[in-house]
Design a protein around this motif. Sequence first.
Motif, PDB file in Angstrom:
ATOM      1  N   VAL A  66       0.835  -1.199   0.000  1.00 46.49           N
ATOM      2  CA  VAL A  66       0.000   0.000   0.000  1.00 46.49           C
ATOM      3  C   VAL A  66       0.868   1.246   0.000  1.00 46.49           C
ATOM      4  O   VAL A  66       0.634   2.197  -0.739  1.00 46.49           O
ATOM      5  CB  VAL A  66      -0.947   0.008   1.213  1.00 46.49           C
ATOM      6  N   LYS A  67       1.912   1.227   0.838  1.00 45.41           N
ATOM      7  CA  LYS A  67       2.815   2.374   0.918  1.00 45.41           C
ATOM      8  C   LYS A  67       3.431   2.661  -0.453  1.00 45.41           C
ATOM      9  O   LYS A  67       3.479   3.794  -0.909  1.00 45.41           O
ATOM     10  CB  LYS A  67       3.905   2.110   1.947  1.00 45.41           C
ATOM     11  N   PHE A  68       3.891   1.607  -1.121  1.00 48.13           N
ATOM     12  CA  PHE A  68       4.521   1.792  -2.428  1.00 48.13           C
ATOM     13  C   PHE A  68       3.532   2.388  -3.411  1.00 48.13           C
ATOM     14  O   PHE A  68       3.848   3.319  -4.156  1.00 48.13           O
ATOM     15  CB  PHE A  68       5.016   0.438  -2.940  1.00 48.13           C
ATOM     16  N   LYS A  69       2.310   1.879  -3.384  1.00 42.12           N
ATOM     17  CA  LYS A  69       1.288   2.361  -4.309  1.00 42.12           C
ATOM     18  C   LYS A  69       0.953   3.820  -4.038  1.00 42.12           C
ATOM     19  O   LYS A  69       0.910   4.648  -4.946  1.00 42.12           O
ATOM     20  CB  LYS A  69       0.026   1.492  -4.173  1.00 42.12           C
ATOM     21  N   ILE A  70       0.724   4.166  -2.759  1.00 43.04           N
ATOM     22  CA  ILE A  70       0.328   5.522  -2.409  1.00 43.04           C
ATOM     23  C   ILE A  70       1.446   6.509  -2.678  1.00 43.04           C
ATOM     24  O   ILE A  70       1.226   7.578  -3.221  1.00 43.04           O
ATOM     25  CB  ILE A  70      -0.116   5.586  -0.935  1.00 43.04           C
ATOM     26  N   GLU A  71       2.672   6.170  -2.319  1.00 46.25           N
ATOM     27  CA  GLU A  71       3.765   7.110  -2.513  1.00 46.25           C
ATOM     28  C   GLU A  71       3.981   7.400  -3.992  1.00 46.25           C
ATOM     29  O   GLU A  71       4.375   8.490  -4.367  1.00 46.25           O
ATOM     30  CB  GLU A  71       5.036   6.587  -1.861  1.00 46.25           C
ATOM     31  N   ASN A  72       3.720   6.416  -4.863  1.00 42.13           N
ATOM     32  CA  ASN A  72       3.807   6.689  -6.278  1.00 42.13           C
ATOM     33  C   ASN A  72       2.661   7.591  -6.722  1.00 42.13           C
ATOM     34  O   ASN A  72       2.838   8.468  -7.557  1.00 42.13           O
ATOM     35  CB  ASN A  72       3.780   5.373  -7.070  1.00 42.13           C
ATOM     36  N   GLN A  73       1.479   7.392  -6.161  1.00 38.96           N
ATOM     37  CA  GLN A  73       0.351   8.261  -6.475  1.00 38.96           C
ATOM     38  C   GLN A  73       0.630   9.688  -6.026  1.00 38.96           C
ATOM     39  O   GLN A  73       0.178  10.632  -6.659  1.00 38.96           O
ATOM     40  CB  GLN A  73      -0.919   7.749  -5.787  1.00 38.96           C
ATOM     41  N   ILE A  83      -0.890  18.786  -4.302  1.00 37.51           N
ATOM     42  CA  ILE A  83      -0.372  19.169  -2.984  1.00 37.51           C
ATOM     43  C   ILE A  83      -0.588  18.096  -1.917  1.00 37.51           C
ATOM     44  O   ILE A  83      -0.331  18.338  -0.740  1.00 37.51           O
ATOM     45  CB  ILE A  83      -1.003  20.489  -2.510  1.00 37.51           C
ATOM     46  N   LEU A  84      -1.030  16.913  -2.297  1.00 35.08           N
ATOM     47  CA  LEU A  84      -1.261  15.863  -1.306  1.00 35.08           C
ATOM     48  C   LEU A  84       0.052  15.218  -0.888  1.00 35.08           C
ATOM     49  O   LEU A  84       0.955  15.029  -1.693  1.00 35.08           O
ATOM     50  CB  LEU A  84      -2.194  14.792  -1.872  1.00 35.08           C
ATOM     51  N   HIS A  85       0.141  14.893   0.396  1.00 29.51           N
ATOM     52  CA  HIS A  85       1.320  14.189   0.898  1.00 29.51           C
ATOM     53  C   HIS A  85       0.911  13.323   2.076  1.00 29.51           C
ATOM     54  O   HIS A  85      -0.182  13.429   2.604  1.00 29.51           O
ATOM     55  CB  HIS A  85       2.431  15.173   1.295  1.00 29.51           C
ATOM     56  N   LYS A  86       1.820  12.448   2.472  1.00 31.20           N
ATOM     57  CA  LYS A  86       1.573  11.540   3.591  1.00 31.20           C
ATOM     58  C   LYS A  86       2.595  11.822   4.680  1.00 31.20           C
ATOM     59  O   LYS A  86       3.713  11.312   4.626  1.00 31.20           O
ATOM     60  CB  LYS A  86       1.665  10.081   3.137  1.00 31.20           C
ATOM     61  N   PRO A  87       2.257  12.646   5.651  1.00 26.98           N
ATOM     62  CA  PRO A  87       3.220  12.951   6.715  1.00 26.98           C
ATOM     63  C   PRO A  87       3.542  11.720   7.546  1.00 26.98           C
ATOM     64  O   PRO A  87       2.703  10.863   7.762  1.00 26.98           O
ATOM     65  CB  PRO A  87       2.492  14.007   7.550  1.00 26.98           C
TER      66      PRO A  87
END
Length: 221
Positions: free
Chosen positions: A32-39, A155-159
């Motif tokens: 999931v992390k890999f998928k989201i960080e690419n998104q 501008i989305l990010h995952k802190p």
Amino acid sequence: MMCRLVKSLTIAMSLSCMQAALASDESSLKRVKFKIENQLNQKQPELGTQVPEEIKFYVGDNKAQAFARDIFKPDSTVLVFVMSGAFTPTCTGKHLSGVAAKIDALKKYVDTVAVVTRDSIDVVNAWLNAAPSGRGAEILGISDFTANFMDFLGILHKPQVQGALFSNHRLGVFPKRTVAIVKNGALVYMEVEEPGACLLTEAETVLGLLEKEPSLQKAKL
């Protein structure tokens, strides 16, 4: 003796199951992390880009659903403050309070001043109504719950969440603190803060910009 043996075997089996479950969860989280960080490897739009008309929001005290075309109308200038979340310390104590305190001055140069978060519209409205100086009701509250507008802005990010069970994983998607000006439906100005900062997007800074840049001002002052 037999009871103690059975109990020991039961505990061992439980621990084995827990370890297997955690390993499975960690593997899933990594995927999931890999998928989201690419998104979230996002590119911000060029100035002059039209805001997609079909983006949906919930807006105002009537909690109505609205499209971007209903907010960013032709012949209108909208000043948008995108904030991380309602009732959070910096967003409330510095960012929103600054906008509320400068609302009259800002409205000399734009038609609408809006605040956007990913919170539900009920939370956004309650937050604006509780704003310092009592001027929050003069700000248009917008819920971008699905984050489509924020995604358009890139501008989305995952802190990073410190102290989480899996501290090397990231939880929750949020917008970076942003100010944007949309004129005649097109993005004409945008500034994005580094995480944790509130300098480039605070009301005082934006007001100074509007005073000096006629091209960003509404048509009729």
